[in-house]
Design an enzyme around this catalytic site. Structure first.
Site, PDB file in Angstrom:
ATOM      1  CB  SER A   1      -0.942  -0.046   1.211  1.00 37.19           C
ATOM      2  OG  SER A   1      -1.930   0.951   1.133  1.00 37.19           O
TER       3      SER A   1
ATOM      4  CG  ASP B   1      -6.398  -3.728  -3.346  1.00 36.51           C
ATOM      5  OD1 ASP B   1      -7.224  -2.829  -3.095  1.00 36.51           O
ATOM      6  OD2 ASP B   1      -5.181  -3.615  -3.103  1.00 36.51           O
TER       7      ASP B   1
ATOM      8  CG  HIS C   1      -5.715  -2.135   0.247  1.00 40.51           C
ATOM      9  ND1 HIS C   1      -4.839  -2.070  -0.809  1.00 40.51           N
ATOM     10  CD2 HIS C   1      -5.198  -1.340   1.217  1.00 40.51           C
ATOM     11  CE1 HIS C   1      -3.835  -1.253  -0.486  1.00 40.51           C
ATOM     12  NE2 HIS C   1      -4.028  -0.810   0.727  1.00 40.51           N
TER      13      HIS C   1
END
Lengths: 386, 386
Positions: free
Chosen positions: A154, A320, A353
């Site tokens: 991320s 995601d 995610h």
């Protein structure tokens, strides 16, 4: 291989930078304390260091546990340890809390030397590139010239990507996981709603809530609830909560809880508002918004990444929807166009995610093999194989 | 065909129900005022009525404009009018503001007869099925036994679907557009975050803000910003705003505006907080959460829809991630399993959930042909064809 185990008890350390940290905004930060942890042992050749970069709400505490603190496992403990994919029998792992955060490194809850009061909203805007610079200063202090690898998921993946162009000679491998070359308008929009919830909380006091003895908990709760929705996939929420009622029947309440998913989100929001600093939330979501290496290169990600010398691993997760596989493929394409060496794995995982933090066997298998190959290149590799 | 035009100036009317409205929660509502508009002319055979059901923040004002009010076009004005897909030269169109809303029909800003004070948070929970009952009472008063069609998008589509099982003999055709047979956990989660933003606004006063002379505008703004993100597709936001900066350069601000998309969202939130009632927002999002016709049938949507006699049109939009095509296909499958007559159109439109309000030529073409075929079945069809 032995059964994977924990790195055990760990103790954070603090480095105070001896010089100010110049920021890419033009401002400068001083003093700067950098809190970090390390796991494993640095080889005499100093070639086995792996830097782990943290995302929005994580810290330097990536693995092991803290003394006398129950349930204090690090946020990436399933990845890092003896026998784990990032194997601390081979690697010296470093994780640093980024400046602007709220877990020990200099941030908005720390005193502004100009006033003696907490920085609050006056803390300077920090960007991904500033964090990379601060991490490089930590490596300098640890006597590490070159990283065997940098890894992050991320926002951490953005740092890994930035490392390869800011310090191309200092990083041999880079793993960019569940990340993106820049936020989309929708990503920015979610960040902005979360920020508005915080900033318009009457307890925010324009960011100087500590001076007022308050904390904008209402805003932090809403911000965290929004975040959580974007971290999970629609399918993951469906299988975890579905339309299950909290009490088995409808209570006909607009303000109370009807559905289990509401109870879960409120709990996450409450927890978060107890420990996370509101100004840090603003700063870190802005760092996400700002990250856009292509901007200085006429919008060309290929040109932005041209300086990179590292060998890349890019990983995305099918469910995601925050940073979709498409965004990872943009990075892969730019790297391939540059004839950089890149492996790409698109993992079919249901968790959205958040998958980058989980112990999916295919995902961890990819990382285990990648780090295994890097371990073969280290000076101590022969003894380790013996 | 003549060039499509507007229905022109329209005037809302009010029906006061002579008996209380029993609600599916077990409560009852009285008095009930129903504000509505009609466009076109009811045939002597009374067979050409089309009921339009509104979604979250819309009203009875679906077409035309109000006298002396600039820019007061109805919310579905591109669909309804002479020569438009829902052609008022053939059909008598009715649109009613649902109870619990804030545009004239009895709602939480109206006085609670028990106290003389505004209902506020004490307004009873209303559900999709209650709205359908109220709409049926309006038809009774208008002397309309059977609808040529009922149509709605999003929450309006849920009402159209409910019509076909609550009053199967009173509705000949039903168009269910950009809708779902029940909210997903993620849908509920977004609603819940919006509600928390409102309920935790200190100006909310547990829903009795009118007595305190306040309005929870901060919460309404955040709620609307969240909603807007879910109404637009990622692609639509990307093409509309991308990463465009408001001032062409970074200002390095965490509380101010950097990106155009932030400016847009704040503007939408501000506008909404000026006209929309907070308790209505809670009530209507709860009506969305609660809608789940399969629940009373052991989770079987097929059985829930078994009573329906209408001919269906189901429409979804490829980029609608709020109510995805998959959700529409669930409705289609249940109807086909029941051997109901159903047409399904999946429109490749870039606008996300909001597409149902827009004038996409393929979408409007589908509706034009559908209503055209219905018009052929009306008593006055021969003269209209001449």
């Amino acid at each position: 291989m032995d059964f994977p185990s924990s790195v055990g008890e760990v103790t954070p350390r603090t480095l105070r930078l001896d010089r100010p940290l110049p920021l890419h905004s033009g401002a400068s930060l001083a003093p700067v304390d950098l809190v970090y942890e390390t796991y494993g042992t640095l080889h005499p050749a100093r070639d086995n260091a792996v830097l782990v970069c943290h995302a929005l709400n994580a810290s330097h505490h990536a693995a092991g546990h803290h003394a006398d603190t129950p349930r204090s496992e690090g946020w990436w403990d399933n990845l890092i340890g003896p026998g784990k994919p990032l194997d601390t029998r081979h690697f010296f792992v470093i994780c640093m809390n980024n400046p602007g955060s709220c877990f020990g490194s200099t941030g908005p809850t720390h005193p502004n030397p100009a006033t003696g009061q907490p920085w609050g909203a006056d803390f300077p805007v920090v960007q991904v590139e500033d964090w990379v610079d601060a991490q490089a200063r930590l490596l300098d202090a640890l006597g590490i010239d070159t990283l065997a690898a940098v890894i992050g998921g991320s926002l951490g993946g953005m740092q890994a990507l930035a490392w390869t162009v800011q310090y191309p000679e200092r990083v041999r491998h880079a793993a960019v996981i569940a990340s993106a070359p820049a936020l989309s308008a929708q990503n920015i929009a979610f960040n902005e709603v979360a920020r508005r919830a915080i900033v318009t909380d009457p307890d925010f006091h324009e960011g100087h809530y500590l001076r007022h003895g308050t904390v904008p908990k209402r805003g932090l709760r809403v911000a965290r609830m929004i975040g959580h929705i974007t971290y999970l996939s629609d399918d993951a929420m469906a299988s975890k909560f579905g339309r299950e009622l909290r009490n088995g029947h409808l209570a006909y309440t607009t303000q109370g809880i009807e559905f289990q998913v509401e109870s879960y989100l409120r709990h996450q929001g409450d927890k978060f508002s107890e420990y996370f600093d509101a100004n840090t939330y603003l700063l870190i979501t802005r760092a996400l918004d700002y990250f856009d290496p292509a901007r200085a290169h006429g919008g060309s990600l290929r040109r932005a990444l041209a300086a990179a010398r590292a060998k890349f691993l890019v990983v995305s997760f099918t469910t995601d929807w925050r940073f979709t596989p498409q965004r990872s493929r943009e990075i892969v394409k730019a790297l391939l166009d540059n004839r950089s060496e890149v492996s790409y794995a698109e993992i079919d995982a249901p968790h959205g995610h958040d998958a980058f933090l989980m112990e999916d066997p295919r995902y961890h298998g990819v990382l285990r093999r990648w780090f295994g190959r890097i371990a073969q290149t280290l000076s101590g590799a022969k003894e380790l194989q013996a």
